[in-house]
Scaffold this motif. Structure first.
Motif, PDB file in Angstrom:
ATOM      1  N   ALA A 445      48.988  96.777 -18.056  1.00 44.27           N
ATOM      2  CA  ALA A 445      47.701  97.317 -18.515  1.00 44.27           C
ATOM      3  C   ALA A 445      47.838  97.949 -19.896  1.00 44.27           C
ATOM      4  O   ALA A 445      46.980  97.763 -20.770  1.00 44.27           O
ATOM      5  CB  ALA A 445      47.170  98.340 -17.512  1.00 44.27           C
ATOM      6  N   LEU A 446      48.923  98.675 -20.110  1.00 46.10           N
ATOM      7  CA  LEU A 446      49.123  99.323 -21.409  1.00 46.10           C
ATOM      8  C   LEU A 446      49.308  98.300 -22.521  1.00 46.10           C
ATOM      9  O   LEU A 446      48.792  98.470 -23.629  1.00 46.10           O
ATOM     10  CB  LEU A 446      50.325 100.262 -21.347  1.00 46.10           C
ATOM     11  N   ARG A 447      50.037  97.212 -22.218  1.00 37.38           N
ATOM     12  CA  ARG A 447      50.213  96.164 -23.240  1.00 37.38           C
ATOM     13  C   ARG A 447      48.881  95.519 -23.594  1.00 37.38           C
ATOM     14  O   ARG A 447      48.614  95.204 -24.767  1.00 37.38           O
ATOM     15  CB  ARG A 447      51.206  95.119 -22.742  1.00 37.38           C
ATOM     16  N   ALA A 448      48.022  95.320 -22.598  1.00 34.13           N
ATOM     17  CA  ALA A 448      46.704  94.740 -22.872  1.00 34.13           C
ATOM     18  C   ALA A 448      45.852  95.688 -23.706  1.00 34.13           C
ATOM     19  O   ALA A 448      45.144  95.257 -24.625  1.00 34.13           O
ATOM     20  CB  ALA A 448      45.999  94.408 -21.557  1.00 34.13           C
ATOM     21  N   LEU A 449      45.912  96.987 -23.410  1.00 33.50           N
ATOM     22  CA  LEU A 449      45.138  97.961 -24.185  1.00 33.50           C
ATOM     23  C   LEU A 449      45.628  98.016 -25.633  1.00 33.50           C
ATOM     24  O   LEU A 449      44.829  98.110 -26.570  1.00 33.50           O
ATOM     25  CB  LEU A 449      45.244  99.350 -23.544  1.00 33.50           C
ATOM     26  N   VAL A 450      46.933  97.958 -25.813  1.00 35.56           N
ATOM     27  CA  VAL A 450      47.490  98.004 -27.171  1.00 35.56           C
ATOM     28  C   VAL A 450      47.013  96.816 -27.998  1.00 35.56           C
ATOM     29  O   VAL A 450      46.747  96.928 -29.198  1.00 35.56           O
ATOM     30  CB  VAL A 450      49.033  98.031 -27.107  1.00 35.56           C
ATOM     31  N   ALA A 451      46.879  95.651 -27.366  1.00 37.11           N
ATOM     32  CA  ALA A 451      46.539  94.432 -28.103  1.00 37.11           C
ATOM     33  C   ALA A 451      45.056  94.325 -28.435  1.00 37.11           C
ATOM     34  O   ALA A 451      44.674  93.497 -29.258  1.00 37.11           O
ATOM     35  CB  ALA A 451      46.963  93.202 -27.289  1.00 37.11           C
ATOM     36  N   HIS A 452      44.206  95.156 -27.827  1.00 36.41           N
ATOM     37  CA  HIS A 452      42.767  95.066 -28.086  1.00 36.41           C
ATOM     38  C   HIS A 452      42.433  95.602 -29.480  1.00 36.41           C
ATOM     39  O   HIS A 452      43.151  96.438 -30.033  1.00 36.41           O
ATOM     40  CB  HIS A 452      42.008  95.861 -27.023  1.00 36.41           C
TER      41      HIS A 452
END
Length: 556
Positions: A445-452
């Motif tokens: 989830a954190l990796r997805a948030l970082v990439a947004h």
């Protein structure tokens, strides 16, 4: 109409719940640049080459999607079929999910985790009904994580059930090659880690695609939010043989110096050494501590420096960066008038006030000329301080420009995408402070948030945190718990220089209304260079406005 198979009916239901209508077309405006050297493509290329040779001259096509459902390769037996598929949304770089493309074999495999066939009229979208497709999942043998989907598609009249076996066999062949590649790169990473462990007893770890190796010191020191932050920094600092130390504040508030060293032939893995200069004991952050933490610490110090001065101050920032909150912090409790920039000034009685009185003007860039003139006349009046906020979007003109130019002190608030390494800590702190949950973000989830991209900055991130907090009261929050549009970043996370160049081009396109000739002149580069960079950054007509939230309110 013929009765739908239960699995197709469930897929249609999920597609409808996402708001997708059968008559819609697949949006290709968000298609991004494909990494042609990714581990998946390197493993799949010989397999795709072999199948392509066998299908040459036929009306069949092969499609490969990555772990985010993004199409990374498309091969067709004849060019006519490729043209037809691209016309209905099969464009490399475009993402396939049931929320964006309805029922199809790529999206369904990600939903079900198994091979999936969709025949002609079983497609949810009308534009896909002339085709049949067979999808097979590709999993990592070591991680068991889904790495992608292989899909064979054809015109519905050429449908053949044997294609399911062909797709499944090809997917298994790719898995074998992927396993061999991962095993080799992981051996290189482990060897580098063991060699470094002899030299240091401090916190040490290796970060790579699907790989995290850490010694006991690093395991005791770091949480998933710190891992995600280090992943961001490693992309910018880990290139080359070695890089200097980078200061980083961990989720625990401990200051460390991180050194990154790229591991040769490891598939992008980076060796990270952490140094704790003060050797302080880690003190857990108390619940209720500031969510923005170190990301805004320097801004807070600058605000405090100017809190007592009588010089006009302008606070600039994109929507959602907290510019209004910062202005109110600077103004204190003595603001005599808080004015919205939209509309005229109704009252500004300033005579007789003490030096601590403040006139607070929000969104000064939106003031009408007459209002801007009145505020400018107040600047420098004894006993009155003026604090204004503004957006860094389209440059104002006339009286408004003159007003903003009269502020010698300017404080700029950074956007989230400019400092992605802080997103994990900020998101984790927001979730920790939410009263409705005790859950935690996991690494995915954190990796997805970082990439947004976060065009709405802190306000948008806060809304996403509130969304997941109200739906999961405890446990781990995985990428599947995020709203659909936040589950996969548009591109691999890049460094600050990459982001700065992308933002500069997006801003020039916005200022010039999308006119690329004028934008090239503004940037001082050739049109050929601009077109090339637009392709690299994925800045087409549908995305440059999104990348410049100060200009467009599309996502506000």
């Amino acid at each position: 109409m013929k009765t739908l198979r239960p699995e197709i009916e469930r897929s249609w239901h999920r597609s409808a719940l996402s708001g997708l209508k059968p008559g819609e077309h697949i949006d290709t405006s968000r298609a991004t640049t494909v990494d042609r050297e990714s581990r998946l493509l390197q493993a799949a290329r010989p397999v795709l080459d072999s199948i392509s040779a066998q299908l040459a001259g036929t009306r069949y096509a092969i499609m490969l999607a990555d772990r985010n459902g993004r199409l990374v390769d498309l091969r067709a037996g004849i060019s006519h079929i490729r043209d037809r598929l691209e016309a209905v949304g099969a464009v490399p770089g475009n993402a396939y999910s049931e929320a964006t493309s309805g029922t199809n074999s790529i999206a369904a495999v990600f939903e079900t985790g198994t091979g999936f066939a969709v025949h002609g009229a079983e497609h949810y979208l009308e534009v896909l009904k002339p085709y049949s497709c067979y999808g097979a999942p590709i999993s990592g043998n070591l991680t068991r994580r889904r790495e992608g989907v292989l899909c064979i598609t054809c015109l519905a009249e050429d449908d053949n059930e044997l294609l399911a076996a062909v797709a499944g066999r090809a997917a298994r062949d790719i898995e074998v090659r992927l396993h061999d590649t991962v095993r080799f790169t992981h051996r290189r990473s482990l060897a580098a880690f063991e060699a470094a462990a002899v030299r240091t007893r401090g916190p040490l770890l290796v970060l790579g695609p699907d790989l995290l190796i850490a010694n006991d010191s690093a395991s005791d020191l770091l949480v998933p939010a710190d891992h995600a932050a280090l992943q961001v920094l490693s992309r910018e600092c880990g290139r080359g043989s070695a890089a200097g130390a980078v200061a980083l504040t961990l989720t625990s508030d401990l200051q460390v110096a991180a050194t990154f060293e790229e591991i040769p032939d490891s598939g992008g893995a980076v060796l990270v050494t952490l140094d704790r200069p003060d050797r302080r004991r880690v003190v857990p952050r108390r619940r209720g501590a500031s969510a923005v933490g170190p990301w805004r610490a320097s801004v807070g110090r600058e605000l405090d420096r100017h809190r007592g001065c009588d010089t006009p101050v302008l606070i600039e920032g994109e929507p959602g960066t907290g510019r209004s909150s910062a202005a109110r912090h600077l103004a204190g409790a003595n603001a005599i008038c808080a004015l919205d920039g939209i509309g005229d000034i109704v009252r500004a009685e300033v005579d007789g006030h003490s030096v601590t009185d403040v006139l607070l003007v929000d969104d000064a860039h939106l003031l009408v000329p007459a209002s801007a003139t009145r505020v400018r006349r107040l600047l420098g009046r004894p006993g009155l301080r003026v604090v204004m906020t503004s957006s860094p979007g389209l440059p104002p003109s006339g009286e408004v420009a003159a007003l903003l130019a009269s502020c010698p002190v300017r404080i700029s608030l950074p956007s989230l995408r400019e400092q992605r390494e802080h997103i994990p800590a900020v998101a984790a702190a927001m979730l920790r402070d939410h009263p409705a949950t005790t859950a935690h973000f996991d690494g995915s989830a954190l990796r997805a948030l970082v990439a947004h991209e976060w065009p709405g900055n802190l306000r948008e991130l806060s809304a996403v945190v509130d969304y997941v907090a109200r739906r999961r009261s405890a446990g781990d929050i995985a990428v599947e718990d995020l709203p659909p549009q936040y589950r996969a970043g548009s591109q691999p996370v890049q460094g600050a220089l990459w982001q700065a160049e992308r933002d500069a081009i997006a801003r020039a396109l916005a200022l010039c209304g999308g006119n690329k000739v004028r934008a090239a002149e503004v940037l001082g580069i050739s049109r050929t260079m601009l077109y090339r960079r637009i392709r690299v950054f994925g800045l087409d007509a549908g995305s440059w406005a999104v990348a410049e939230p100060g200009v467009s309110n599309k996502h506000t």
